[in-house]
Design an enzyme around this catalytic site. Structure first.
Site, PDB file in Angstrom:
ATOM      1  N   MET A 319      51.210 -23.698   3.401  1.00 38.73           N
ATOM      2  CA  MET A 319      51.204 -22.391   2.955  1.00 38.73           C
ATOM      3  C   MET A 319      52.445 -22.317   1.850  1.00 38.73           C
ATOM      4  O   MET A 319      52.177 -21.605   0.680  1.00 38.73           O
ATOM      5  CB  MET A 319      51.242 -21.102   3.868  1.00 38.73           C
ATOM      6  CG  MET A 319      49.971 -20.832   4.562  1.00 38.73           C
ATOM      7  SD  MET A 319      48.661 -20.681   3.675  1.00 38.73           S
ATOM      8  CE  MET A 319      49.213 -19.051   2.845  1.00 38.73           C
ATOM      9  N   ASP A 338      63.105 -27.081   1.967  1.00 41.93           N
ATOM     10  CA  ASP A 338      62.844 -27.299   3.362  1.00 41.93           C
ATOM     11  C   ASP A 338      63.873 -28.272   3.993  1.00 41.93           C
ATOM     12  O   ASP A 338      64.776 -28.735   3.105  1.00 41.93           O
ATOM     13  CB  ASP A 338      61.346 -28.007   3.431  1.00 41.93           C
ATOM     14  CG  ASP A 338      60.740 -27.843   4.682  1.00 41.93           C
ATOM     15  OD1 ASP A 338      61.210 -27.740   5.871  1.00 41.93           O
ATOM     16  OD2 ASP A 338      59.632 -27.299   4.684  1.00 41.93           O
ATOM     17  N   GLU A 393      55.705 -19.593  12.631  1.00 38.93           N
ATOM     18  CA  GLU A 393      55.399 -18.217  13.163  1.00 38.93           C
ATOM     19  C   GLU A 393      56.391 -18.096  14.362  1.00 38.93           C
ATOM     20  O   GLU A 393      55.905 -18.072  15.556  1.00 38.93           O
ATOM     21  CB  GLU A 393      54.001 -17.881  13.612  1.00 38.93           C
ATOM     22  CG  GLU A 393      53.163 -17.803  12.224  1.00 38.93           C
ATOM     23  CD  GLU A 393      53.308 -16.444  11.537  1.00 38.93           C
ATOM     24  OE1 GLU A 393      52.582 -15.524  11.840  1.00 38.93           O
ATOM     25  OE2 GLU A 393      54.298 -16.339  10.850  1.00 38.93           O
ATOM     26  N   LYS A 398      62.768 -17.135  12.041  1.00 40.69           N
ATOM     27  CA  LYS A 398      62.761 -16.370  10.814  1.00 40.69           C
ATOM     28  C   LYS A 398      63.881 -15.355  10.738  1.00 40.69           C
ATOM     29  O   LYS A 398      64.755 -15.661   9.722  1.00 40.69           O
ATOM     30  CB  LYS A 398      61.421 -15.326  10.786  1.00 40.69           C
ATOM     31  CG  LYS A 398      60.219 -16.363  10.655  1.00 40.69           C
ATOM     32  CD  LYS A 398      58.967 -15.262  10.702  1.00 40.69           C
ATOM     33  CE  LYS A 398      57.554 -15.966  10.733  1.00 40.69           C
ATOM     34  NZ  LYS A 398      57.320 -16.651   9.640  1.00 40.69           N
ATOM     35  N   HIS A 441      51.827 -11.536   2.341  1.00 43.34           N
ATOM     36  CA  HIS A 441      50.718 -12.511   3.063  1.00 43.34           C
ATOM     37  C   HIS A 441      49.681 -13.111   2.384  1.00 43.34           C
ATOM     38  O   HIS A 441      48.902 -12.343   2.024  1.00 43.34           O
ATOM     39  CB  HIS A 441      50.261 -11.711   4.325  1.00 43.34           C
ATOM     40  CG  HIS A 441      49.513 -12.744   5.447  1.00 43.34           C
ATOM     41  ND1 HIS A 441      48.424 -12.161   5.736  1.00 43.34           N
ATOM     42  CD2 HIS A 441      49.547 -13.964   5.610  1.00 43.34           C
ATOM     43  CE1 HIS A 441      47.641 -13.147   6.428  1.00 43.34           C
ATOM     44  NE2 HIS A 441      48.563 -14.405   6.400  1.00 43.34           N
ATOM     45  N   ASN A 444      44.728 -18.808   3.005  1.00 40.99           N
ATOM     46  CA  ASN A 444      44.733 -20.232   2.790  1.00 40.99           C
ATOM     47  C   ASN A 444      43.363 -20.220   2.435  1.00 40.99           C
ATOM     48  O   ASN A 444      42.262 -19.927   3.129  1.00 40.99           O
ATOM     49  CB  ASN A 444      45.159 -21.157   4.033  1.00 40.99           C
ATOM     50  CG  ASN A 444      45.277 -22.447   3.821  1.00 40.99           C
ATOM     51  OD1 ASN A 444      45.344 -22.867   2.651  1.00 40.99           O
ATOM     52  ND2 ASN A 444      45.101 -23.287   4.959  1.00 40.99           N
ATOM     53  N   GLU A 453      48.476  -9.344   1.012  1.00 41.87           N
ATOM     54  CA  GLU A 453      48.412  -8.244   1.741  1.00 41.87           C
ATOM     55  C   GLU A 453      50.147  -8.006   1.476  1.00 41.87           C
ATOM     56  O   GLU A 453      51.065  -8.735   1.756  1.00 41.87           O
ATOM     57  CB  GLU A 453      48.454  -8.431   3.265  1.00 41.87           C
ATOM     58  CG  GLU A 453      46.930  -8.464   3.701  1.00 41.87           C
ATOM     59  CD  GLU A 453      46.767  -8.689   5.024  1.00 41.87           C
ATOM     60  OE1 GLU A 453      46.066  -8.007   5.667  1.00 41.87           O
ATOM     61  OE2 GLU A 453      47.323  -9.507   5.694  1.00 41.87           O
TER      62      GLU A 453
END
Length: 689
Positions: A319, A338, A393, A398, A441, A444, A453
């Site tokens: 993503m 990353d 997630e 986060k 949001h 994929n 979103e």
């Protein structure tokens, strides 16, 4: 020549050599949409030209955006409501046929968008020249609206370039580039944009004779025998892609072409009758409604400068990497972070393939590649206008990341999360400036899914939301603002459907049976194939987050498959075995008898949650809910979305079916609050007014 005649939408000019230039410039509009007034004025002009017989006529557009976007869809909706589609189709045909019969040479000079009725207008000219520019797009996309060309497109294009080339153009609705249009013979020449009118005059004086092979092909593929042979073949190919009961327009188009003979008047009559009949179908009405919904989403970020030039993305997985690649493709400078370069490099490799596919020329590919830079150390945060978090997630992870990003911001930078399900109130708690934090949001695969979103929360600054909407518009996505509750809109509605399908799978219903039931309803992909495509790990992650909120349970067996490295398409095995990107679906026993309530168990799970989302104010209104679900999941477009499906089937009827399912299978089917909402009884077609 035009003394005493005044036109609102056309400008006329007669030069010393006797050539008339007609310039389409629809009043009070940034684009040329062909309305009844535009046609009526053109009819008056053509009538005078037939009498005066100038040396030649050139038709072009004064709009920078292009030649013409097609017919005025709002007017068409009015015709459909008042039963006057046939009359207005025939009127347009008469005007274009009068143009085609002018006793002088005519040339259409095309730049930018030339769609639908605009393409039918240029087909009524003797010759066509197009700007050799990447913005030039010529097409007949009427099938996207549940109809087909009605102002002579189906009557003229097959005779111009041959049926084997013409039918795919009309059946897919995909536009042609200038080069492709030239190769097919839709246009006769191309020219530089700044030389278009000059070259159009040269073409007018020295018309190009179409090659003998092309003329022969055009004739041979439209004879009576060719039509009887080719039509069944094209029907079979079309039926393999769409169902006639869902999308009747492509089948009607093939029938019109098959029955059309050598007389243009007969072909036009068949075309007009067919379009007027299609206009009354629920499919056309729903697809036209979706067109307006799409335009509404496109306009959500209009007229606002997002004040974003540099985007920093943290998380180079599928993503995050693809979001970064897409933003760079659309002209933004992007840094991708990353933990190590080995995690970033695959994203850069995927981006390169995307650019090669989309951009074609080496210069553009290299420019996009330079805009996307690896940034393992995260130095790009300090210069970014927008930072997008796209890690796994986990709320704690986060929050820890935000604690390192936010202190590096200088002024009014935006911090966004690509979380698919975690409530934003849970993520913003430790932020110093929660008003500049929101959700973006993506879905994929990022390059294919149009929806984003834009996720709100109570502390969000409305100005930041507007900038985020404008950013989505700038990268060519359709944004819908949603409430930051678990699952937001799309996943909240999709998850009950997927979980019920997997429950049925565990009950022993074969995956291919479930997929077939769903696609028969109109879904673009069955739920078992979809779960594998999304990834069973993603389904499990989102499911764990949403199941308690939705009052559902995760089906057993997912954890076992993931532990065995069988997450779906990406591993080559999940609920199906995958080979070269395609699921190898097992054969189903021909004696297997599927329960008649399979469709209701899956689809009504989704519809029930849509009603709950509307009641909870997840989106601002029912139209946005339908738009979000259609563009985010592919929910049967011809049905118009879950709310429109309720309207067409009847809320009371569907509620009764849910109650019956609840009595047989459990509380998860109990109708959610909101089924008494008067919006569910409205006509969705009223949106187009």
């Amino acid at each position: 020549m035009f003394e005493g005649l005044r036109f609102n939408h056309w400008k006329t000019n007669l030069d010393d050599s006797g050539i008339v230039t007609l310039t389409l410039d629809r009043a009070s509009s940034s684009v040329n949409a062909i309305s009844r007034e535009v046609l009526d004025e053109l009819g008056q002009i053509v009538e005078r030209l037939a009498i005066e017989r100038p040396a030649g006529v050139i038709i072009h557009s004064a709009k920078a955006s292009g030649f013409a976007v097609g017919a005025d869809i709002k007017e068409f909706v009015g015709y459909a409501k008042h039963g006057t589609v046939l009359e207005n189709i025939q009127n347009g045909q008469r005007v274009y046929e009068s143009l085609a019969r002018l006793p002088c040479p005519t040339v259409a000079a095309v730049h930018g968008a030339c769609m639908g009725g605009g393409t039918e207008l240029i087909l009524a000219c003797r010759q066509r020249i197009a700007a050799d520019d990447e913005k030039t797009r010529i097409g007949l996309p009427e099938v996207m609206l549940g109809i087909h060309p009605g102002w002579g497109g189906s009557a003229r294009l097959p005779r111009l370039i041959g049926a084997p080339d013409a039918l795919p153009v009309m059946l897919t609705g995909k536009p042609l580039s200038a080069k492709r249009a030239l190769a097919l013979g839709v246009v006769d020449r191309t020219a530089r944009l700044d030389e278009l009118l000059t070259e159009a005059k040269h073409l007018l004086r020295r018309p190009i004779t179409r090659p003998f092979v092309r003329r022969t092909k055009a004739w041979a593929t439209n004879t009576w025998l060719a039509r009887q042979i080719l039509a069944p073949m094209v029907l079979k190919q079309t039926a393999a892609k769409v169902r006639k009961e869902h999308y009747p327009a492509p089948f009607a188009l093939i029938d019109v072409w098959k029955r059309g003979g050598g007389d243009i008047r007969q072909r036009l009559k068949l075309e007009a009758l067919s379009v007027s009949k299609l206009a009354q179908t629920p499919t056309a009405q729903n697809l036209i409604r979706i067109f307006f919904l799409q335009e509404r989403l496109k306009g959500a970020g209009g007229g606002i400068d997002p004040a974003i030039k540099h985007v920093h993305v943290v998380g180079a997985g599928v993503m995050g990497g693809d979001i970064a690649a897409w933003a760079a493709l659309k002209g933004f400078d992007v840094t991708l972070q990353d933990r190590e370069m080995k995690y970033v490099q695959p994203a850069l490799d995927r981006a390169r393939k995307l650019y090669e596919k989309k951009l074609k020329t080496p210069e553009k590919i290299e420019a996009a590649t330079r805009r996307l830079r690896a940034d393992v150390e995260g130095k790009g945060v300090a210069d970014a206008d927008l930072a997008i978090e796209a890690i796994y997630e986990n709320a704690e992870a986060k929050e820890a990341l935000y604690a390192t990003i936010e202190p590096q911001f200088q002024a009014d930078e935006i911090l966004a999360t690509n979380t698919s399900s975690i409530p934003l109130d849970e993520l913003r708690g430790k932020l110093a400036a929660p008003q500049r934090f929101l959700g973006l949001h993506f879905f994929n695969p990022v390059a294919q899914m149009p929806l984003v979103e834009v996720v709100r929360h109570e502390r969000l600054d409305p100005a930041i939301e507007k900038r985020a909407l404008a950013f989505c518009k700038a990268i060519g996505k359709l944004p819908v603002a949603v409430k930051g509750t678990p699952g937001f809109l799309v996943n909240r509605i999709l998850m009950p459907y997927l979980l019920e399908a997997m429950r049925l799978y565990n009950e022993g219903v074969p995956g291919p049976v479930l997929d077939k039931v769903a696609t028969k309803f109109g879904m673009p992909m069955g739920p078992i194939e979809l779960a594998d495509t999304v990834g069973l790990d993603v389904c499990a992650s989102v499911g764990k987050e949403l199941a308690p909120f939705l009052g559902l349970e995760l089906p057993p067996g997912l954890e076992d498959k993931m532990e065995a490295g069988k997450r779906g398409k990406k591993d080559g095995q999940g609920l199906y075995v995958w080979h070269e990107g395609k699921p190898q679906k097992p054969e189903v026993d021909p004696d297997y008898a599927a329960s008649p309530d399979l469709q209701d168990r899956m689809v009504l799970s989704m519809v029930n949650e849509a009603v709950a989302c509307l009641a909870d104010g997840v989106v601002d209104d029912a139209d946005l809910l339908d738009a979000g679900v259609i563009f985010g999941t592919g929910f049967a477009p011809f049905r118009g979305g879950p709310i429109q499906y309720i309207r067409s089937e009847g809320a009371a009827k569907l509620k009764t079916r849910l109650e019956a399912l609840a009595a047989q299978y459990g509380e998860r089917f109990t109708p959610k609050p909101g089924w008494d909402n008067p919006v569910l009884a409205q006509s969705g077609f009223e949106l187009a007014d």
